[in-house]
Design a protein around this motif. Structure first.
Motif, PDB file in Angstrom:
ATOM      1  N   SER A  81      -4.620  -3.933  -2.231  1.00  0.00           N
ATOM      2  CA  SER A  81      -4.557  -2.731  -0.372  1.00  0.00           C
ATOM      3  C   SER A  81      -3.934  -3.580   0.198  1.00  0.00           C
ATOM      4  O   SER A  81      -2.783  -2.691   0.599  1.00  0.00           O
TER       5      SER A  81
ATOM      6  N   LYS B 283       4.509  -0.450   3.527  1.00  0.00           N
ATOM      7  CA  LYS B 283       3.564   0.361   4.698  1.00  0.00           C
ATOM      8  C   LYS B 283       4.469  -0.014   5.497  1.00  0.00           C
ATOM      9  O   LYS B 283       5.193   1.117   6.050  1.00  0.00           O
TER      10      LYS B 283
ATOM     11  N   ALA C 117      -0.249  -1.845   1.950  1.00  0.00           N
ATOM     12  CA  ALA C 117      -0.347  -2.215   3.453  1.00  0.00           C
ATOM     13  C   ALA C 117       0.861  -2.297   4.442  1.00  0.00           C
ATOM     14  O   ALA C 117       1.388  -2.060   5.316  1.00  0.00           O
TER      15      ALA C 117
END
Length: 99
Positions: A77, A84, A81
């Motif tokens: 995760s 992104k 992140a």
């Protein structure tokens, strides 16, 4: 000691620190899992654990895998992140005029 330049030494030190942190995290996770198991055994008034019982053996395997699974999900995760965020910054550099 190998006579390499300063930049290589900085990178090697950063990798060494990450390895030390990972080793500490694994060791502390093992200690915590042992403490949790001890607390469960004492709270449930269990006097013996038969590891040869299939349900107990499977439970121990799954319990041993859980910290690694949660760690993997957390690392995935964080990586997602970060990707992104990089994509958003790249898009803003390409679309927002400077000046």
């Amino acid at each position: 000691m190998a006579g390499m330049n300063h930049n290589i030494r900085e990178r090697a030190d950063a990798l060494d620190a990450a390895g030390n942190t990972t080793g500490f995290a694994i060791g502390s996770a093992a200690l915590v899992s042992l403490a949790l198991f001890g607390a469960f055994v004492s709270h449930a008034d269990i006097t013996a654990v038969d590891v040869l019982t299939p349900k107990v053996f499977i439970g121990l395997l799954i319990g041993a895998m859980l910290p690694y699974w949660f760690s993997a999900m957390t690392m995935k995760s964080v990586g997602s992140a970060a990707l992104k965020m990089v994509e958003e910054v790249h898009m803003q550099f390409n679309t927002i005029p400077v000046g």
